[in-house]
Enzyme design. Structure first.
Site, short mmCIF file in Angstrom:
data_model
loop_
_atom_site.label_atom_id
_atom_site.label_comp_id
_atom_site.label_asym_id
_atom_site.label_seq_id
_atom_site.Cartn_x
_atom_site.Cartn_y
_atom_site.Cartn_z
N LYS A 1 0.77 -1.26 0.11
CA LYS A 1 0.04 -0.03 -0.10
C LYS A 1 0.80 1.33 -0.11
CE LYS A 1 -2.34 -0.85 3.90
NZ LYS A 1 -1.77 -2.31 4.33
N ARG B 1 -9.44 0.74 9.32
CA ARG B 1 -8.95 -0.60 9.56
C ARG B 1 -9.91 -1.54 10.38
NH1 ARG B 1 -3.04 0.50 9.34
NH2 ARG B 1 -1.94 -1.33 9.84
N ARG C 1 10.97 -6.91 4.37
CA ARG C 1 11.00 -5.55 4.53
C ARG C 1 11.43 -5.25 5.81
NH1 ARG C 1 4.92 -2.85 4.17
NH2 ARG C 1 4.65 -3.69 6.22
N ARG D 1 11.56 -0.55 12.60
CA ARG D 1 10.24 0.13 13.18
C ARG D 1 10.25 -0.99 14.39
NH1 ARG D 1 5.39 0.12 8.91
NH2 ARG D 1 4.47 -1.02 10.69
N ARG E 1 0.00 -8.49 13.83
CA ARG E 1 -0.46 -7.51 12.65
C ARG E 1 -1.39 -8.43 11.58
NH1 ARG E 1 4.73 -4.50 11.82
NH2 ARG E 1 3.95 -3.84 9.83
P1 ADP Z 1 1.69 -2.06 8.38
O1 ADP Z 1 2.96 -1.95 7.85
O2 ADP Z 1 1.38 -3.17 8.97
O3 ADP Z 1 0.46 -1.61 7.03
P2 ADP Z 1 0.99 0.61 9.47
O4 ADP Z 1 2.40 1.63 9.31
O5 ADP Z 1 -0.26 1.20 8.45
O6 ADP Z 1 1.40 -0.85 9.18
O7 ADP Z 1 0.70 0.77 11.04
C1 ADP Z 1 1.32 0.39 12.07
C2 ADP Z 1 0.49 0.37 13.33
O8 ADP Z 1 0.07 1.61 13.69
C3 ADP Z 1 -0.41 -0.68 13.40
O9 ADP Z 1 0.04 -1.83 13.76
C4 ADP Z 1 -1.34 -0.25 14.47
O10 ADP Z 1 -1.02 -0.44 15.84
C5 ADP Z 1 -1.27 1.46 14.21
N1 ADP Z 1 -2.18 1.71 13.38
C6 ADP Z 1 -1.85 2.26 11.90
N2 ADP Z 1 -3.26 2.77 11.58
C7 ADP Z 1 -4.33 2.52 12.31
C8 ADP Z 1 -5.59 2.53 12.10
N3 ADP Z 1 -6.25 3.05 11.47
N4 ADP Z 1 -6.50 2.19 13.35
C9 ADP Z 1 -5.60 1.67 14.45
N5 ADP Z 1 -4.41 1.54 14.67
C10 ADP Z 1 -3.75 1.88 13.48
#
Ligand code: ADP
Length: 191
Positions: free
Chosen positions: A13, A88, A127, A138, A149
């Site tokens: 994404k 989400r 990644r 991270r 996740r």
């Molecule tokens: P990924 O690389 O898994 O797509 P993101 O960078 O989008 O992860 O998000 C990292 C973390 O931030 C998630 O695991 C969650 O804890 C939190 N987070 C991000 N967006 C949301 C959301 N819309 N609702 C709740 N928690 C979120």
């Protein structure tokens, strides 16, 4: 034009959202990035969200909806946004519908980047390794959190697919192809 880019962790994404935002002049709004910069800046939001994120759990809906709502009110979002990592949960999707309606805006497309289940863990692990190698790791990149996740995605986020399917806005692209090919599929959808 307002777009939701939808997909499991590791679907790609972020890379596609980056490209679409520079190509179509839309704001790339990544809630994950917003939360990470809140943590880095040492804000109250960051402090309260850090443990949840590190465990691979979702930050509470009301918290995340509030920060997206505030960000959408900034002038640069008027031309359109590409939402990456939000909504989400179904509750977040409903809040987004209300939020957009309240601002006189619409959700034009929900684009799902479909990736085979078995490819996901390997992708996010790769990644994570790459980020460690380049010093941009991270804190939620360890194997346990990655697994969590993915589980959270299945439990809380995948139910958004029928939600958007019913609304008639859901389009899917094959995320197993190359980045360029996925980009072309998305461009074709956006016309
Ligand atoms: P990924 O690389 O898994 O797509 P993101 O960078 O989008 O992860 O998000 C990292 C973390 O931030 C998630 O695991 C969650 O804890 C939190 N987070 C991000 N967006 C949301 C959301 N819309 N609702 C709740 N928690 C979120």
């Amino acid at each position: 034009m307002n777009i939701v880019l939808f997909g499991a962790p590791g679907a790609g994404k972020g890379a596609q959202a980056e490209r679409i935002s520079s190509m179509y002049g839309m704001v790339h709004l990544s809630t994950g990035e917003m939360l990470r910069s809140a943590i880095t800046s040492g804000s109250d939001l960051g402090a309260s969200a850090k443990e949840t994120i590190d465990q691979g759990n979702l930050v509470p809906d009301d918290v995340i909806v509030k920060i997206v709502d505030a960000r959408m009110d900034e002038g640069d979002c008027g031309e359109g946004v590409i939402l990456d990592g939000f909504p989400r949960t179904v509750a977040q999707a409903k809040a987004l519908d209300d939020m957009l309606a309240g601002k006189g805006l619409a959700l034009d497309h929900v684009i799902e980047i479909k990736v085979d289940e078995d490819a996901l863990f390997a992708r996010i692990e790769k990644r994570a390794l790459e980020r460690r190698r380049t010093g941009t790791a991270r804190s939620d990149d360890n194997a346990d959190t990655l697994r969590k996740r993915l589980a959270v995605y299945h439990e809380n986020t995948a139910p958004l697919l029928p939600y958007y399917l019913e609304k008639g806005v859901l389009r899917s692209v094959d995320g197993m192809r190359s980045i360029e090919d996925v980009a072309t599929q998305i461009d074709n959808l956006l016309g």
